[in-house]
Design an enzyme around this catalytic site. Sequence first.
Site, short mmCIF file in Angstrom:
data_model
loop_
_atom_site.label_atom_id
_atom_site.label_comp_id
_atom_site.label_asym_id
_atom_site.label_seq_id
_atom_site.Cartn_x
_atom_site.Cartn_y
_atom_site.Cartn_z
N ARG A 214 22.67 36.21 33.36
CA ARG A 214 23.62 36.93 32.72
C ARG A 214 24.24 37.86 33.85
O ARG A 214 25.57 38.23 34.00
CB ARG A 214 23.32 37.89 31.65
CG ARG A 214 24.30 38.22 30.91
CD ARG A 214 24.19 38.82 29.38
NE ARG A 214 25.09 39.56 28.72
CZ ARG A 214 26.02 39.07 27.99
NH1 ARG A 214 26.01 37.70 27.73
NH2 ARG A 214 26.76 39.88 27.38
N SER B 19 34.80 47.51 27.70
CA SER B 19 35.82 47.27 28.87
C SER B 19 35.45 45.91 29.49
O SER B 19 34.58 45.93 30.68
CB SER B 19 35.54 48.73 29.78
OG SER B 19 35.74 49.77 29.21
N THR B 20 36.07 45.02 29.15
CA THR B 20 35.79 43.55 29.71
C THR B 20 36.46 43.48 31.10
O THR B 20 37.60 44.34 31.51
CB THR B 20 36.64 42.61 29.00
OG1 THR B 20 38.13 42.92 28.73
CG2 THR B 20 36.16 42.78 27.43
N GLU C 7 35.85 32.14 24.42
CA GLU C 7 34.37 31.88 23.84
C GLU C 7 34.18 30.48 23.31
O GLU C 7 34.97 30.22 22.39
CB GLU C 7 34.11 33.12 22.92
CG GLU C 7 32.57 33.22 22.79
CD GLU C 7 31.87 34.00 23.94
OE1 GLU C 7 30.92 33.91 24.14
OE2 GLU C 7 32.36 35.27 23.99
#
Lengths: 336, 314
Positions: free
Chosen positions: A88, A190-191, A203
């Site tokens: 990840r 905060s992407t 998604e």
Amino acid sequence: MSCATQRVLRTVTDLSGPAGTLPMSSYNNSARFNEARRVAIFGGTHGNEMSGVTLVNLWVKNSAEIQRKRVETKPFITNPKAVEKCTRYVDTDLNRAFSPENLSAPEGDDLPYEVQRAQEINRIFGPKGSPEAYDVIFDLHNTTSNMGCTLILESSKDHFNLQMMNYIKKAIAPASCLVLLNEHPLLKYSTSRSIAKHPVGLEVGPQPQGVLRSNIFEAMRVILKHALDFIELFNEGMEFPPCTVEVFWVSERIDYPRDANGNIIAMVHPNLQDCDWEPLNPGDPMFQTFDGKTIHYQGPGTVYPTFINEAAYYEKQQAFVITRRETLVASAIRKA
Amino acid sequence: MEVDKVVHLPRLSRVAVCGGTHGNELSGVYLVKELLKAKNVMKEDNDDEERPASVLMVLSNPWAVQQCRRYVNTDLNRCFTHAALSGPVSKKDPYEMIRSKELNALLGPKGSPEAVDLVCDLHNTTSNMGLCLVAYSDCDWICLHIFRYLQASTTVPTRSTMEIGPQPHGVVRSNIYTTMKHGVQHVLDWVRFYNSGTVFEGGFVDVYTTVKNMDYPRDSETGNITAAIHPQLQDRDFCPLRPEDPLFQTFSGETLRYKGKEPLYPFFINECAYYEKGIALSLARKRRVALPRIRARAEQEQQANEQGFASEEE
């Protein structure tokens, strides 16, 4: 003034979107937006979410499929080190790293890898909040949850995005594509896509981390196709009439029951497992302890859970997220 | 094999249940943690003559479990060859090579009379394999009888290789946890019945024996995969794959077909951990194995056997 005109004017004046997205003018009841000339497609923000990694690698090699008239579309692997390790993240979650503090911090090799990466991405596709920022960023993700195809919205007032999502939903019908809105002051994060004027999260699940499933891959591909079609139509001058968009609005995060040492002591109940977007009523089973006892949902009313049993959220203290169903009204839009 | 003959096999005095051999396969991790909270020793209800079997619960790879990763340095489940287990321990060794030697001391030594009699190693897979028992020999009557007992006791599709899937790594699904919990209980029940002298009737079991593995088509320059498991093959573990059946779907939409000469049975279809091992799926032949009637040796028989071995060695 007629009621209809009053209603539309109320909608039009409520267009205070993120900085850089204020329409130049609003007449003929349409909100005006600049053409979306610069679009990015991010894959590998999480290095083990394989649909986005694979699609972006494909398009970096051959971008014919994502070309549209009047648009420059840039495919981009945001976290190459994590992609290489099929993990990840390396030091910290890149999709939480685009905070104002991180982006304005002095540069340095001692910063976590993903913070350095966030600063680099902000230079290329931002700066966040400025007129130079990219118009649209699509950020491709997978989830182990049974969410199907989901579009993630960051602002209820982004009428451009609302219209795009409406277009996509209609284009893929009868297949389903739902909209998750995360505008919660505490739960919002905060992407990587938040750099853009119009951030769009994709998604698609369920898919295990590190695995590529062809049906999930194709579903994501189709959604992007329609999204780019929308942008092309918009840039050519098409006007999109007012519409309503059903959204699932994030309201609360629910953690697993834990013991005094923080260890999980129960699992998502089999009745709730895989039931993303279905109503959860007070009294319904929610968790099952390892020795078989049921823990029930005790909230005040019916809610709509999602991100149920997402692998990456065990460490973020989240078993699932609670949403409420709302209908948003999107004003008509056309290019300025 | 004579139909009425009962094969007498050694008692199972020491049994180990291992979870977390891969730290992100969570059913076994949570089950072993739960079982470790309870008592280790399994007591028999009756008969003073019968010594209770002891059951060891082991978290095989605690460091990988802590990080929720398959392994820290190298796959622990590949560290138990004789070569890996022999030789001096060095602090510079990969963590799992040090750990396998520790486990060998605890549960082995491998190949010696002191080794535990049965190890039940708990795994999960992202493949749609249901409840699977993996055995190492088609003459391992103990394992195959356990499999038959499990098959009769559970409604989940059971195959002979404890993989229970599909479950993403890093996730615990309650139905899969429960299936594994019941599976382990049934195994321990079987051991108890076996040790108490129950005769287990012979019969037939279908076993799947690996013939070969197949990798994904890959780009010759980058090594990246260029196709995914075909949607008509995805999740169809243990369904026959016949010549010309769809196998992969390239990213440009082309179907690649199975070119083998004989129908085989695919399994471990799209197991996450096998991408790095170059395995998209494994292929097996199915055959029927005849199991004899078996029972545990009585106490006196067991001792006579051991003394016999001792005098032979002298």
